[in-house]
Write an enzyme that holds these catalytic residues in place. Sequence first.
Site, PDB file in Angstrom:
ATOM      1  N   LYS A  42       0.800  -1.195   0.000  1.00 11.08           N
ATOM      2  CA  LYS A  42       0.000   0.000   0.000  1.00 11.08           C
ATOM      3  C   LYS A  42       0.850   1.269   0.000  1.00 11.08           C
ATOM      4  O   LYS A  42       0.372   2.347  -0.323  1.00 11.08           O
ATOM      5  CB  LYS A  42      -0.875   0.053   1.277  1.00 11.08           C
ATOM      6  CG  LYS A  42      -1.694  -1.152   1.539  1.00 11.08           C
ATOM      7  CD  LYS A  42      -2.378  -1.004   2.929  1.00 11.08           C
ATOM      8  CE  LYS A  42      -3.012  -2.304   3.352  1.00 11.08           C
ATOM      9  NZ  LYS A  42      -3.361  -2.295   4.777  1.00 11.08           N
ATOM     10  N   ASP A 102      14.379  -1.645   0.281  1.00 10.03           N
ATOM     11  CA  ASP A 102      15.050  -1.908   1.552  1.00 10.03           C
ATOM     12  C   ASP A 102      15.976  -3.120   1.363  1.00 10.03           C
ATOM     13  O   ASP A 102      17.054  -2.993   0.768  1.00 10.03           O
ATOM     14  CB  ASP A 102      13.947  -2.146   2.601  1.00 10.03           C
ATOM     15  CG  ASP A 102      14.447  -2.139   4.024  1.00 10.03           C
ATOM     16  OD1 ASP A 102      15.546  -2.641   4.273  1.00 10.03           O
ATOM     17  OD2 ASP A 102      13.732  -1.660   4.913  1.00 10.03           O
ATOM     18  N   PHE A 151      13.768   4.086  11.174  1.00  8.21           N
ATOM     19  CA  PHE A 151      12.381   3.659  10.955  1.00  8.21           C
ATOM     20  C   PHE A 151      11.630   4.832  10.353  1.00  8.21           C
ATOM     21  O   PHE A 151      11.334   5.814  11.027  1.00  8.21           O
ATOM     22  CB  PHE A 151      11.721   3.197  12.250  1.00  8.21           C
ATOM     23  CG  PHE A 151      10.572   2.273  11.989  1.00  8.21           C
ATOM     24  CD1 PHE A 151       9.475   2.678  11.229  1.00  8.21           C
ATOM     25  CD2 PHE A 151      10.597   0.975  12.471  1.00  8.21           C
ATOM     26  CE1 PHE A 151       8.426   1.822  10.954  1.00  8.21           C
ATOM     27  CE2 PHE A 151       9.544   0.101  12.199  1.00  8.21           C
ATOM     28  CZ  PHE A 151       8.465   0.527  11.444  1.00  8.21           C
TER      29      PHE A 151
HETATM   30  C1  PRP Z   1       7.521  -2.014   1.795  1.00 12.78           C
HETATM   31  C2  PRP Z   1       7.737  -1.427   0.410  1.00 12.78           C
HETATM   32  C3  PRP Z   1       8.234  -2.588  -0.384  1.00 12.78           C
HETATM   33  C4  PRP Z   1       8.988  -3.401   0.644  1.00 12.78           C
HETATM   34  C5  PRP Z   1      10.434  -3.122   0.507  1.00 12.78           C
HETATM   35  O1  PRP Z   1       6.254  -2.588   1.848  1.00 12.78           O
HETATM   36  O2  PRP Z   1       6.572  -0.887  -0.118  1.00 12.78           O
HETATM   37  O3  PRP Z   1       7.181  -3.353  -0.925  1.00 12.78           O
HETATM   38  O4  PRP Z   1       8.536  -3.004   1.938  1.00 12.78           O
HETATM   39  O5  PRP Z   1      11.144  -3.879   1.434  1.00 12.78           O
HETATM   40  P1  PRP Z   1      12.236  -4.925   0.963  1.00 12.78           P
HETATM   41  O6  PRP Z   1      13.157  -4.229   0.030  1.00 12.78           O
HETATM   42  O7  PRP Z   1      12.925  -5.291   2.274  1.00 12.78           O
HETATM   43  O8  PRP Z   1      11.543  -6.100   0.349  1.00 12.78           O
HETATM   44  P2  PRP Z   1       5.593  -3.104   3.210  1.00 12.78           P
HETATM   45  O9  PRP Z   1       5.871  -4.573   3.387  1.00 12.78           O
HETATM   46  O10 PRP Z   1       6.033  -2.212   4.339  1.00 12.78           O
HETATM   47  O11 PRP Z   1       4.047  -2.976   2.913  1.00 12.78           O
HETATM   48  P3  PRP Z   1       3.152  -1.654   2.678  1.00 12.78           P
HETATM   49  O12 PRP Z   1       3.629  -1.046   1.384  1.00 12.78           O
HETATM   50  O13 PRP Z   1       1.764  -2.171   2.574  1.00 12.78           O
HETATM   51  O14 PRP Z   1       3.365  -0.730   3.852  1.00 12.78           O
END
Ligand code: PRP
Length: 178
Positions: A42, A102, A151
């Site tokens: 999202k 990330d 964070f």
């Molecule tokens: C975040 C972001 C990516 C992922 C990146 O999503 O939108 O999809 O984390 O992290 P990575 O490089 O360690 O894989 P999140 O899981 O926080 O979900 P959200 O977008 O619904 O908040």
Amino acid sequence: MRKDIERVLFTEAQIAERVREMGARIGQDYAGKELLLVSVLKGSVVFLSDLMREIPLPVKIDFMAVSSYGKGHTTSGTVNILKDVGQSVEGKDVLIVEDILDSGVTLRYIMDLMEARNPASLRLCVLLDKPERRVVPVECHYTGFTAPDAFIVGYGLDYAERYRNLPYIGALYPFVYN
Ligand code: PRP
């Protein structure tokens, strides 16, 4: 300043300026083409909604949702699709739009999945990159800002589903999430 935000990393004005630059650059790179922007829910919806209005081209949008693989276990690499795009991407110019890169686990999976579907072109656009957190390599064509390993919340990014509607990007005090 809110008492739970330790510092503002990127102000509303800084984000707006950078998103404008990114949209203009994308507009030049894809001149004469029609782009399909694929946003991964999202967190990226705020970025997508601003970015798409800064791209001076015909664009279409679509969405994917993937399951979180558990942020404490970033090397597991297990990502599941909860919602797929609603159309074929074959032969299309596809730009994946994400809020943050990330560990790279999520985007490595999504890029590999999309590549296998034979788009005409496939690129990645992220607002924030945390290069020091990378576990798997991911090539990113458009990056808004390099972010510190804090964070981060706001402008779509959450902690426990909160803070997504902050207009700026800030770092949470550790007491909030510890
Ligand atoms: C975040 C972001 C990516 C992922 C990146 O999503 O939108 O999809 O984390 O992290 P990575 O490089 O360690 O894989 P999140 O899981 O926080 O979900 P959200 O977008 O619904 O908040």
